[in-house]
Design a protein around this motif. Structure first.
Motif, short mmCIF file in Angstrom:
data_model
loop_
_atom_site.label_atom_id
_atom_site.label_comp_id
_atom_site.label_asym_id
_atom_site.label_seq_id
_atom_site.Cartn_x
_atom_site.Cartn_y
_atom_site.Cartn_z
N PRO A 165 0.79 -1.24 0.00
CA PRO A 165 0.00 0.00 0.00
C PRO A 165 0.82 1.28 0.00
CG PRO A 165 -0.90 -1.60 1.56
CD PRO A 165 0.39 -2.17 1.07
N TRP A 166 1.93 1.29 0.76
CA TRP A 166 2.70 2.52 0.86
C TRP A 166 3.55 2.77 -0.38
CZ3 TRP A 166 3.26 -1.78 3.86
CH2 TRP A 166 4.39 -2.53 3.66
N GLU A 167 3.61 1.81 -1.31
CA GLU A 167 4.39 1.98 -2.53
C GLU A 167 3.52 2.41 -3.71
OE1 GLU A 167 7.89 -1.29 -1.90
OE2 GLU A 167 5.98 -1.98 -2.69
N SER A 168 2.25 2.58 -3.48
CA SER A 168 1.35 2.91 -4.57
C SER A 168 1.66 4.28 -5.16
CB SER A 168 -0.10 2.91 -4.05
OG SER A 168 -0.98 3.41 -5.01
N GLU A 169 1.44 4.42 -6.45
CA GLU A 169 1.64 5.71 -7.12
C GLU A 169 0.30 6.28 -7.58
OE1 GLU A 169 4.63 5.87 -10.05
OE2 GLU A 169 6.09 4.72 -8.92
N THR A 170 -0.75 5.95 -6.86
CA THR A 170 -2.05 6.44 -7.23
C THR A 170 -2.13 7.95 -7.06
OG1 THR A 170 -2.84 6.05 -4.99
CG2 THR A 170 -3.18 4.29 -6.59
N GLU A 171 -3.11 8.54 -7.68
CA GLU A 171 -3.23 10.00 -7.66
C GLU A 171 -3.75 10.52 -6.32
OE1 GLU A 171 -2.26 12.16 -9.97
OE2 GLU A 171 -1.39 10.45 -10.96
N ARG A 185 -14.24 12.17 12.43
CA ARG A 185 -13.60 11.06 13.12
C ARG A 185 -12.98 11.54 14.43
NH1 ARG A 185 -13.89 6.69 10.28
NH2 ARG A 185 -14.26 6.82 8.04
N ALA A 186 -12.75 10.58 15.32
CA ALA A 186 -12.25 10.90 16.65
C ALA A 186 -10.78 11.27 16.64
CB ALA A 186 -12.48 9.72 17.59
N GLY A 187 -10.09 10.95 15.57
CA GLY A 187 -8.67 11.29 15.52
C GLY A 187 -7.96 10.60 14.38
N GLU A 188 -6.65 10.74 14.37
CA GLU A 188 -5.81 10.16 13.32
C GLU A 188 -4.72 9.30 13.94
OE1 GLU A 188 -6.10 13.79 10.02
OE2 GLU A 188 -4.28 13.55 11.25
N ILE A 189 -4.25 8.36 13.15
CA ILE A 189 -3.10 7.53 13.51
C ILE A 189 -2.02 7.80 12.49
CG2 ILE A 189 -2.24 5.20 13.94
CD1 ILE A 189 -5.13 4.34 14.43
N HIS A 190 -0.89 8.37 12.94
CA HIS A 190 0.19 8.73 12.03
C HIS A 190 1.31 7.69 12.11
CE1 HIS A 190 -0.84 13.33 12.15
NE2 HIS A 190 -1.85 12.58 11.73
N ILE A 191 1.83 7.32 10.95
CA ILE A 191 2.99 6.45 10.91
C ILE A 191 3.87 6.85 9.73
CG2 ILE A 191 1.72 4.68 9.60
CD1 ILE A 191 3.53 2.61 11.06
N GLY A 192 5.16 6.98 9.98
CA GLY A 192 6.09 7.39 8.93
C GLY A 192 6.41 6.24 8.00
N LEU A 193 6.46 6.55 6.71
CA LEU A 193 6.74 5.53 5.71
C LEU A 193 7.81 5.97 4.73
CD1 LEU A 193 3.15 4.15 4.99
CD2 LEU A 193 4.99 3.03 6.23
N ASP A 194 8.82 6.69 5.25
CA ASP A 194 9.96 6.97 4.39
C ASP A 194 10.85 5.73 4.35
OD1 ASP A 194 12.59 8.29 6.30
OD2 ASP A 194 10.79 7.38 7.12
N SER A 195 11.97 5.79 3.64
CA SER A 195 12.80 4.61 3.41
C SER A 195 13.26 3.95 4.70
CB SER A 195 14.03 4.98 2.57
OG SER A 195 13.64 5.43 1.30
N CYS A 196 13.77 4.75 5.64
CA CYS A 196 14.25 4.20 6.91
C CYS A 196 13.13 3.53 7.68
CB CYS A 196 14.86 5.31 7.76
SG CYS A 196 16.55 5.74 7.32
N CYS A 197 11.98 4.17 7.71
CA CYS A 197 10.86 3.64 8.48
C CYS A 197 10.39 2.29 7.92
CB CYS A 197 9.70 4.63 8.47
SG CYS A 197 10.04 6.17 9.35
N GLN A 200 12.67 -0.43 8.77
CA GLN A 200 12.61 -0.78 10.18
C GLN A 200 11.34 -1.53 10.53
OE1 GLN A 200 14.99 -0.78 12.05
NE2 GLN A 200 14.71 0.04 14.10
N GLY A 201 10.42 -1.67 9.58
CA GLY A 201 9.20 -2.44 9.84
C GLY A 201 7.93 -1.64 9.88
N CYS A 202 7.98 -0.33 9.58
CA CYS A 202 6.78 0.49 9.65
C CYS A 202 5.74 0.06 8.61
CB CYS A 202 7.13 1.96 9.44
SG CYS A 202 7.99 2.71 10.84
N GLY A 203 6.19 -0.46 7.48
CA GLY A 203 5.24 -0.90 6.47
C GLY A 203 4.37 -2.04 6.97
#
Length: 805
Positions: A165-171, A185-197, A200-203
């Motif tokens: 999912p994090w590699e998608s190039e959709t618009e 919504r009650a809130g958001e859940i943020h997670i980093g998905l740059d190369s290092c993340c 490290q298993g963030c995907g």
């Protein structure tokens, strides 16, 4: 295979897409290699037949850049990173372990099954995960010799999976629920998905969180964000409620996803709530562990180590870190994006833009610190009607990852800064030169450029103004020297990346002979902030001669590594000890290597030196682009100097004799010293040769290549003298050390089981012995010993070094 039998359809398709001009040679070669996994001679001949590219040009270019391969390779490319952080954390051991796991024969780079071809890489920009390997596009970090075989098995099991999912190039923005979702919504859940993340298993955590939200209907939005800077805490998840403060969870694993979501958000629907309640009761009945694992992973943002890491920082280039989806252009606009550009296009003349940059005191963040406004004035003042603008994103310094993070996390900010600069100098075409080793950065910027064109921020009549500009990407092909401006220009033009004599400078005669502005990624990134907040606000930060902030990649032997941005003038010690948390318990802070191969090593005794261009130069270092690798007492400063000299000698383009031959002679002396064969007078010869190489080399690579040698000779001369006596004080140089087993050995046989070369006989319940003639000094035995019984001895008077427990 004959020329007649070869299938030329892919070649002809690639040429039609990339173009037939001389400047298309590098992208054509990259596309051909991606298709065939190497450069077949038949394909190259066909390229010459149907384009303007001559056989001499295609041969010269394809043999110059390390990224090109002329021999067939295996199905997967396995690259072992040998960047600075990886080197000090054992990349040599990892390289040996990979070769042994694949049973590579001497001189071979591909296993017998033709599955993997193994190559060495200069740096992947994932320094906080060192040591690192990359298999195709999958990165594995924090490796040990014991983790290599499992990593290979894991890759082979998942290699056939489709794009994640994090590699998608959709618009659309890549979130579980995008901004168009109905309902509050009650809130958001943020997670980093740059190369290092992701490495490290963030995907995996992202996928687990997405599945939990889908199955429970929890009232939350899962949102991918850019770099969260605290690399030492990844996988890092932030819970952002609509009311109240955020909560951070560190080192989250996929199995924590459900507990994390449902601890903060309620499931939707009666059936889901009842189902969740029943499942929790069943878990409690069958487990003695009632407490959730999450409270121990929770970070308090108001006190403790997180506050120490973030407190001294000032975020300008990294503004809104960890909060923005890097590809969501609407979110960037809502956070103030393109506001500065609008002002520069409608309310400011080019001269006024340059004057504002001058007032800010901004100096180029690429290394030398040349005043930014002066370079802009030079380009602006040229009479040519055609001018070009280039973003230097090559970032070849091993141990640096600032540009990668900015390009991946804030592509719109970099683009906005480039447009402002282009408006100031009168350029209407530009390029972002990005390392091919940064595929995620290339992907992010490609999508961002496309969306900017669609929204009127690039192309004709930008934001309704008369100003026109188009930007495109040019990928590097594996040459560190292309970080030098004139070599970079030659690469874009389709030539070998060799520097040329200056003057004329690129500002006068650059790309295709036209005036060209070249700044690096960070320089462009701070421009929107300066024009939104005023030059005075930027100039208030820093020192008299070094204004504003500087982004650093903090890595190496430091407890809290990550991407940091601090005001100029902050002492190095504050960065290492306050932000970074110092070195590991039981170890001693020894030095900071700053500035990459062109920089130097600053000893701990001089760690109060401020981050300032002139102050660093006074102690034998340079600011560089921002790589900062912390070293402790287990690091040999002679080995560090040799590592950088080997790097620059390998990366020399060979154009000038002082660099090509001088660095080779220097390296020969360093190799001799590190192997215990040093001669009387070697240190004086190093100093003499270093001066010649620095004075006679054509470009910055050669002129600064001796810096690591000179700075270590200046501050750590005693270590050189110890090596001349056959002793490595740090216990690092393989030819000067021995591994021994002390009487603390309990005979558990772990060292014998894990030794990759069978240098330790299997003798249960007895004190083990290491056969020195077989030992390769891979350090595996020491790392697995539960009693710290394996020790390193060096020289006639042994220096005993145990593995800290």
């Amino acid at each position: 295979m004959s020329q007649q039998e070869f299938d030329f359809e892919p070649v002809e398709r690639i040429v039609s897409q990339m173009g037939r001009g001389i400047d298309s040679v590098v992208p054509i070669l990259q596309a051909i290699q991606q298709h065939y996994r190497y450069l077949p001679e038949q394909a190259l001949r066909r390229v010459c037949e149907i384009t303007e590219i001559s056989p001499a040009r295609i041969t010269g270019v394809s043999t110059f850049y390390e990224g090109f391969r002329h021999r067939p390779r295996g199905r997967h490319l396995l690259s072992v990173c040998h960047g600075t952080a990886c080197h000090v954390n054992g990349s040599g051991v990892i390289q040996e372990s990979v070769d042994q796991a694949l049973n590579l024969q001497p001189g071979a780079d591909t296993d017998s099954a033709n599955r993997f071809t193994v190559v060495q890489a200069a740096c992947f920009g994932c320094c906080t995960l060192a040591p690192v390997i990359r298999i195709d596009q999958e990165t594995y970090g924090n490796l040990t010799a014991q983790k290599i075989a499992p990593a290979l098995e894991e890759f082979l099991e998942t290699a056939s999976n489709p794009a994640l999912p994090w590699e998608s190039e959709t618009e659309q923005p890549i979130d579980s629920f995008n901004r168009s979702s109905s309902g509050r919504r009650a809130g958001e859940i943020h997670i980093g998905l740059d190369s290092c993340c992701v490495a490290q298993g963030c995907g995996k955590v992202y996928t687990a969180l997405s599945n939990v939200l889908e199955t429970t209907g929890a009232d939350a939005q899962l949102k991918r964000v850019g770099c969260q800077t605290m690399c030492h805490q990844t996988p890092l998840v932030e819970i952002v409620p609509t009311k109240g403060s955020s909560t951070f969870y560190a080192q989250v694993q996929p199995e924590h996803a459900r507990e994390l979501v449902l601890q903060h958000f309620r499931p939707r629907g009666i059936a889901r709530r009842v189902g969740y309640w029943m499942s929790r009761q069943i878990e409690r009945w069958h487990s003695d562990e009632v407490e959730s694992p999450l409270p121990q992973r929770r970070l308090d943002m108001q006190r403790g180590n997180v506050c120490k890491f973030l407190g001294p920082q000032k975020h300008i280039a990294t503004e809104h870190y960890g909060r923005l989806n890097g590809l969501d252009i609407d979110e960037y606009i809502d956070s103030g994006g393109f506001q500065a550009l609008g002002t520069c296009l409608t309310d400011s003349e080019p001269s006024a833009i340059i004057e504002e940059v001058q007032k800010s005191g901004l100096r180029g963040r690429g290394g030398a610190g040349f005043p930014t406004h002066r370079k802009w004035e030079m380009v602006r003042g040229q009479p040519s009607a055609v001018k070009y603008i280039i973003c230097n994103g090559d970032e070849g310094d091993p141990g640096a990852f600032m540009d990668r993070m900015l390009l991946e996390s804030f592509p719109y900010r970099v683009i906005e800064g480039m447009i402002i600069a282009a408006r100031a100098i009168g350029a209407h075409q530009g390029f972002l030169y990005i390392r091919a080793e940064y595929p995620a950065a290339v992907r992010q910027v490609s999508i961002a450029l496309r969306r900017c064109r669609e929204r009127g921020f690039l192309g004709d009549s930008i934001m309704g103004s008369p100003f026109n500009l188009d930007l495109s990407i040019k990928q590097g092909a594996g040459a560190f020297v292309c970080g030098e401006e004139t070599a970079l220009i030659h690469s874009i033009e389709g030539q070998r990346g060799t520097p040329r004599v200056r003057p004329p400078y690129p500002a006068e005669s650059g790309l295709w002979g036209k005036p060209t502005l070249i700044n690096n990624v960070e320089t462009y990134s701070v421009l929107p902030w300066i024009f939104r907040n005023g030059a005075a606000a930027f100039a208030e930060l820093g020192t008299e001669t070094s204004r504003g902030t500087k982004v650093f990649a903090l890595a190496g032997k430091v407890v809290r590594g990550g991407l940091i941005e601090v005001p100029m003038g902050v002492p190095l010690r504050a960065i290492v000890e306050d932000i970074g948390g110092g070195v590991a318990p039981g170890r001693r802070f020894k030095a900071v290597q700053i500035g990459g191969p062109s920089g130097g090593c600053v000893p701990a005794e001089l760690a109060d030196t401020p981050v300032d261009y002139e102050a660093l130069a006074a102690v034998g270092a340079i600011m560089g682009s921002g790589g900062m690798v912390v070293l402790d007492d287990t690091d040999c400063m002679v080995d560090i100097a040799r590592y950088f000299l080997r790097f620059t000698q390998n990366e020399s383009c060979g154009k000038c004799t002082f660099c090509r031959i001088g660095t080779k002679r220097l390296l020969e002396i360093m190799d001799r010293i590190c192997s215990g064969k040093g001669r009387r007078g070697d240190l004086q010869q190093l100093e003499q040769l270093s001066g010649m190489v620095s004075a006679g080399s054509l470009c910055g690579l050669g002129k600064t290549a001796p810096n690591p040698v000179l700075s270590t000779l200046r501050h750590f001369r005693a270590e050189y003298e110890a090596h001349l006596e056959g002793h490595c004080p740090a216990g690092k140089c393989p030819d000067l050390i021995r591994y021994e087993v002390s009487s603390d050995c309990i005979g558990c046989t772990l060292c014998a089981q894990y030794c990759p070369v069978d240098a330790i006989p299997f003798t249960p319940y007895q004190q083990h012995k290491i056969q020195d003639d077989k030992c390769t000094r891979c350090d595996t035995c020491r790392s697995v010993c539960p009693e710290a019984a394996v020790v390193i001895t060096s020289g006639e008077s042994p220096t005993v070094m145990s593995c800290p427990q």
